[in-house]
Design a protein around this motif. Structure first.
Motif, PDB file in Angstrom:
ATOM      1  N   CYS A   1     -46.569   8.462   4.208  1.00  0.00           N
ATOM      2  CA  CYS A   1     -47.106   9.788   4.571  1.00  0.00           C
ATOM      3  C   CYS A   1     -46.002  10.716   5.074  1.00  0.00           C
ATOM      4  O   CYS A   1     -46.203  11.931   5.133  1.00  0.00           O
ATOM      5  CB  CYS A   1     -48.172   9.654   5.658  1.00  0.00           C
ATOM      6  SG  CYS A   1     -49.691   8.842   5.132  1.00  0.00           S
TER       7      CYS A   1
ATOM      8  N   ASN B   1     -55.076   8.718   4.803  1.00  0.00           N
ATOM      9  CA  ASN B   1     -55.523  10.010   4.274  1.00  0.00           C
ATOM     10  C   ASN B   1     -55.558  11.080   5.364  1.00  0.00           C
ATOM     11  O   ASN B   1     -55.199  12.242   5.119  1.00  0.00           O
ATOM     12  CB  ASN B   1     -56.905   9.877   3.635  1.00  0.00           C
ATOM     13  CG  ASN B   1     -56.872   9.141   2.313  1.00  0.00           C
ATOM     14  OD1 ASN B   1     -55.836   9.100   1.641  1.00  0.00           O
ATOM     15  ND2 ASN B   1     -57.986   8.537   1.938  1.00  0.00           N
TER      16      ASN B   1
ATOM     17  N   ARG C   1     -51.886  11.886   6.160  1.00  0.00           N
ATOM     18  CA  ARG C   1     -51.280  12.649   5.066  1.00  0.00           C
ATOM     19  C   ARG C   1     -51.729  14.108   5.114  1.00  0.00           C
ATOM     20  O   ARG C   1     -50.917  15.030   4.906  1.00  0.00           O
ATOM     21  CB  ARG C   1     -51.662  12.019   3.722  1.00  0.00           C
ATOM     22  CG  ARG C   1     -50.893  12.586   2.530  1.00  0.00           C
ATOM     23  CD  ARG C   1     -51.192  11.805   1.259  1.00  0.00           C
ATOM     24  NE  ARG C   1     -50.731  10.424   1.368  1.00  0.00           N
ATOM     25  CZ  ARG C   1     -51.544   9.373   1.495  1.00  0.00           C
ATOM     26  NH1 ARG C   1     -52.856   9.549   1.525  1.00  0.00           N
ATOM     27  NH2 ARG C   1     -51.054   8.158   1.573  1.00  0.00           N
TER      28      ARG C   1
ATOM     29  N   THR D   1     -49.168  17.217   5.711  1.00  0.00           N
ATOM     30  CA  THR D   1     -49.127  18.303   4.732  1.00  0.00           C
ATOM     31  C   THR D   1     -49.339  19.658   5.412  1.00  0.00           C
ATOM     32  O   THR D   1     -48.612  20.629   5.154  1.00  0.00           O
ATOM     33  CB  THR D   1     -50.199  18.095   3.648  1.00  0.00           C
ATOM     34  OG1 THR D   1     -49.943  16.874   2.964  1.00  0.00           O
ATOM     35  CG2 THR D   1     -50.190  19.245   2.651  1.00  0.00           C
TER      36      THR D   1
END
Length: 290
Positions: A53, A279, A282, A286
């Motif tokens: 990540c 998830n 990540r 981002t």
């Protein structure tokens, strides 16, 4: 560059990993550090997913692996073996530029006079765990998921006595009322001030009964009380009990939005706690890296 130097840039945002225990549980494994010994490949796989990540800091799977917690819960592992294994696995996953934090959590017992645990016994258990994690080669320590400021200070002081490493210290809050409070009644401001005075390199909040947006309010109160970097590691939403199972169901995008609010409130170290997955992390990476 050592960890303290890495954290000393007051403008730098540092990203941490997410939950280990709930990820292991999803795989049908024990949530605790015993999986370092019984299923090391599974622990290593979770670490590597967080590495992918793009986080800066990995946390060892050793949260409750102090002698008191191990013995009182009949976990059946050796304190030295399980902590060294936890350090080894996180270090094996880390890539260049990533740091490993040795994880230290509560003894699982209440200190006198509320419980039967003496501060001397807790202090000895924390010293032992900190020494082993340092021997395992961690870059720093994180004392986290502490609901009692006294126990957090006990762990912080014990760690600093035996190792020459940076120690991040994080408190678990139960409510936003009255300045943000732990279940023991400690306020966010008092926690930040006391931990700063005791020598933590960063202070903050993790886990607890608050969602990421609410944790931003805790961050703001701690930010006002300390010049140290502030950490925020919320759960993936408020815990809910569904058919006798604790569920965290905040989506990765909503979690990332909450983390962004924590950053806006002054947090410089950002990560996830219970229920967060690769998830979620990540999505956080981002959004923040933008």
């Amino acid at each position: 560059m050592n960890l303290l130097e890495f954290l000393s840039d007051n403008k730098k945002i540092t990203l941490l990993d997410g939950a280990m225990g709930t990820q292991l549980a999803e795989a049908g494994l024990e949530m605790g550090g015993q999986s370092n010994i019984t299923h090391p490949d599974a622990v290593l796989a979770v670490h590597r997913q967080y590495v992918d990540c793009g986080v800066d800091l990995l946390i060892t799977n050793t949260l409750t692996m102090n002698r008191i917690n191990i013995e009182s819960h009949n976990v059946g592992v050796d304190v030295r073996e399980v902590n060294l294994a936890g350090a080894r696995l996180a270090k094996a996953a880390a890539r260049g530029g990533q740091y490993v934090l040795g994880d230290m959590g509560s003894t699982g017992k209440m200190l006198k006079p509320y419980g039967d645990l003496s501060e001397d016994d807790a202090y000895a258990a924390f010293k032992e765990q900190a020494t082993i994690l340092a021997e395992g080669g961690v870059d720093g320590l994180i004392v986290e998921t502490m609901f009692d400021l006294r126990e957090a200070l006990c762990a912080l002081r014990a760690a600093k006595e035996v190792v020459d490493l940076s120690v991040i210290t994080s408190i678990t809050f139960n409510t936003l009322k009255n300045g943000g409070r732990t279940i023991m009644g400690n306020s966010a401001r008092d926690c930040a001030q006391a931990l700063t005075e005791a020598g933590a390199c960063a202070v903050g909040a993790n886990c607890g009964s608050l969602d990421p947006f609410q944790m931003a309010e805790i961050v703001s109160k701690m930010r006002e009380a300390t010049s140290l970097p502030v950490l925020a590691q919320p759960n993936a939403g408020k815990p809910r009990l569904v058919q006798n199972t604790t569920v965290f169901d905040m989506s990765p995008s909503d979690f990332a939005a909450g983390i962004y609010e924590c950053m806006q409130a002054g947090a410089r170290l950002l990560g996830g706690c219970c229920g967060t997955s690769p998830n979620h992390i990540r999505a956080m990476v981002t959004l923040i890296r933008k």
